[in-house]
Design a protein around this motif. Structure first.
Motif, mmCIF file in Angstrom:
data_model
loop_
_atom_site.group_PDB
_atom_site.id
_atom_site.type_symbol
_atom_site.label_atom_id
_atom_site.label_comp_id
_atom_site.label_asym_id
_atom_site.label_seq_id
_atom_site.Cartn_x
_atom_site.Cartn_y
_atom_site.Cartn_z
ATOM 1 N N ALA A 1 -34.504 -20.024 7.281
ATOM 2 C CA ALA A 1 -34.769 -18.640 7.654
ATOM 3 C C ALA A 1 -35.130 -17.856 6.409
ATOM 4 O O ALA A 1 -34.553 -18.058 5.347
ATOM 5 C CB ALA A 1 -33.533 -18.027 8.319
ATOM 6 N N GLY A 2 -36.072 -16.988 6.544
ATOM 7 C CA GLY A 2 -36.489 -16.168 5.426
ATOM 8 C C GLY A 2 -37.384 -15.044 5.907
ATOM 9 O O GLY A 2 -37.466 -14.765 7.102
ATOM 10 N N LYS A 3 -38.075 -14.440 5.007
ATOM 11 C CA LYS A 3 -38.895 -13.265 5.291
ATOM 12 C C LYS A 3 -40.336 -13.669 5.555
ATOM 13 O O LYS A 3 -40.931 -14.429 4.802
ATOM 14 C CB LYS A 3 -38.827 -12.327 4.086
ATOM 15 N N VAL A 4 -40.885 -13.142 6.642
ATOM 16 C CA VAL A 4 -42.308 -13.294 6.902
ATOM 17 C C VAL A 4 -43.010 -12.284 6.010
ATOM 18 O O VAL A 4 -42.721 -11.095 6.067
ATOM 19 C CB VAL A 4 -42.642 -13.015 8.383
ATOM 20 N N GLY A 5 -43.866 -12.759 5.159
ATOM 21 C CA GLY A 5 -44.551 -11.837 4.261
ATOM 22 C C GLY A 5 -45.062 -12.539 3.031
ATOM 23 O O GLY A 5 -45.514 -13.683 3.098
ATOM 24 N N PRO A 6 -44.926 -11.876 1.881
ATOM 25 C CA PRO A 6 -45.531 -12.408 0.663
ATOM 26 C C PRO A 6 -44.953 -13.751 0.211
ATOM 27 O O PRO A 6 -45.618 -14.490 -0.506
ATOM 28 C CB PRO A 6 -45.270 -11.327 -0.389
ATOM 29 N N ASP A 7 -43.735 -14.085 0.616
ATOM 30 C CA ASP A 7 -43.115 -15.345 0.201
ATOM 31 C C ASP A 7 -43.403 -16.489 1.166
ATOM 32 O O ASP A 7 -42.817 -17.556 1.060
ATOM 33 C CB ASP A 7 -41.596 -15.173 0.071
ATOM 34 N N LEU A 8 -44.317 -16.280 2.097
ATOM 35 C CA LEU A 8 -44.588 -17.271 3.136
ATOM 36 C C LEU A 8 -45.033 -18.609 2.558
ATOM 37 O O LEU A 8 -44.566 -19.654 2.996
ATOM 38 C CB LEU A 8 -45.651 -16.729 4.099
ATOM 39 N N LEU A 9 -45.882 -18.598 1.558
ATOM 40 C CA LEU A 9 -46.350 -19.847 0.955
ATOM 41 C C LEU A 9 -45.196 -20.592 0.293
ATOM 42 O O LEU A 9 -45.067 -21.812 0.433
ATOM 43 C CB LEU A 9 -47.457 -19.574 -0.062
ATOM 44 N N GLU A 10 -44.327 -19.871 -0.404
ATOM 45 C CA GLU A 10 -43.165 -20.484 -1.044
ATOM 46 C C GLU A 10 -42.235 -21.097 0.010
ATOM 47 O O GLU A 10 -41.737 -22.212 -0.158
ATOM 48 C CB GLU A 10 -42.402 -19.451 -1.865
ATOM 49 N N MET A 11 -42.026 -20.379 1.113
ATOM 50 C CA MET A 11 -41.180 -20.897 2.198
ATOM 51 C C MET A 11 -41.786 -22.179 2.756
ATOM 52 O O MET A 11 -41.077 -23.150 3.017
ATOM 53 C CB MET A 11 -41.061 -19.878 3.331
ATOM 54 N N HIS A 12 -43.090 -22.184 2.947
ATOM 55 C CA HIS A 12 -43.773 -23.361 3.487
ATOM 56 C C HIS A 12 -43.616 -24.553 2.548
ATOM 57 O O HIS A 12 -43.378 -25.680 2.995
ATOM 58 C CB HIS A 12 -45.249 -23.050 3.722
ATOM 59 N N MET A 13 -43.699 -24.315 1.248
ATOM 60 C CA MET A 13 -43.533 -25.398 0.275
ATOM 61 C C MET A 13 -42.107 -25.946 0.300
ATOM 62 O O MET A 13 -41.904 -27.158 0.203
ATOM 63 C CB MET A 13 -43.910 -24.914 -1.124
ATOM 64 N N ILE A 14 -41.127 -25.083 0.449
ATOM 65 C CA ILE A 14 -39.727 -25.524 0.527
ATOM 66 C C ILE A 14 -39.520 -26.400 1.753
ATOM 67 O O ILE A 14 -38.866 -27.443 1.682
ATOM 68 C CB ILE A 14 -38.773 -24.313 0.533
ATOM 69 N N LEU A 15 -40.110 -26.017 2.871
ATOM 70 C CA LEU A 15 -40.016 -26.839 4.081
ATOM 71 C C LEU A 15 -40.644 -28.211 3.840
ATOM 72 O O LEU A 15 -40.121 -29.230 4.294
ATOM 73 C CB LEU A 15 -40.692 -26.141 5.257
ATOM 74 N N GLY A 16 -41.758 -28.250 3.124
ATOM 75 C CA GLY A 16 -42.406 -29.515 2.808
ATOM 76 C C GLY A 16 -41.521 -30.418 1.966
ATOM 77 O O GLY A 16 -41.440 -31.623 2.202
ATOM 78 N N VAL A 17 -40.831 -29.832 0.992
ATOM 79 C CA VAL A 17 -39.915 -30.604 0.141
ATOM 80 C C VAL A 17 -38.774 -31.167 0.985
ATOM 81 O O VAL A 17 -38.412 -32.342 0.855
ATOM 82 C CB VAL A 17 -39.374 -29.733 -1.016
ATOM 83 N N LEU A 18 -38.210 -30.342 1.850
ATOM 84 C CA LEU A 18 -37.113 -30.808 2.713
ATOM 85 C C LEU A 18 -37.573 -31.940 3.630
ATOM 86 O O LEU A 18 -36.866 -32.926 3.827
ATOM 87 C CB LEU A 18 -36.547 -29.645 3.531
ATOM 88 N N GLU A 19 -38.775 -31.798 4.161
ATOM 89 C CA GLU A 19 -39.335 -32.840 5.029
ATOM 90 C C GLU A 19 -39.549 -34.130 4.245
ATOM 91 O O GLU A 19 -39.243 -35.219 4.738
ATOM 92 C CB GLU A 19 -40.648 -32.331 5.627
ATOM 93 N N ASP A 20 -40.062 -34.006 3.021
ATOM 94 C CA ASP A 20 -40.266 -35.178 2.166
ATOM 95 C C ASP A 20 -38.939 -35.875 1.844
ATOM 96 O O ASP A 20 -38.905 -37.085 1.620
ATOM 97 C CB ASP A 20 -40.965 -34.798 0.862
#
Length: 93
Positions: free
Chosen positions: A9-28
């Motif tokens: 969970a996080g903020k929809v907005g300027p940090d969206l790309l960073e959130m997406h990258m974190i999800l990718g790391v967790l998935e990996d």
């Protein structure tokens, strides 16, 4: 070992790309992502209440993902009220 489901969970907005990258790391790392709201972030419209009909399906998916996850990750940024509401909705009093 069974795969663990994680919801971030996080903020929809300027940090969206960073959130997406974190999800990718967790998935990996082998985690199952309960719902990747970062991929649909462009569909969420602000202010939220002015677009309740449009945002309802996103909100339900986020709430359901938070409810079924094994691990809930809250990424605090400025003004995280929405993410905090997701977390608090999991607490059963």
């Amino acid at each position: 070992m069974t795969q663990k489901t994680v919801y971030v969970a996080g903020k929809v907005g300027p940090d969206l790309l960073e959130m997406h990258m974190i999800l990718g790391v967790l998935e990996d790392m082998g985690f199952v992502i309960a719902y990747d709201w970062t991929r649909t972030g462009d569909g969420i419209q602000k202010p939220y209440l002015d677009h309740a009909d449009t945002n309802r399906s996103f909100a339900m998916k986020m709430r359901n993902a938070a409810d079924i996850c094994d691990i809930f990750v809250l990424l605090p940024t400025n003004d995280i009220l929405d993410a905090l509401i997701e977390l608090l909705s999991l607490i059963h009093i």
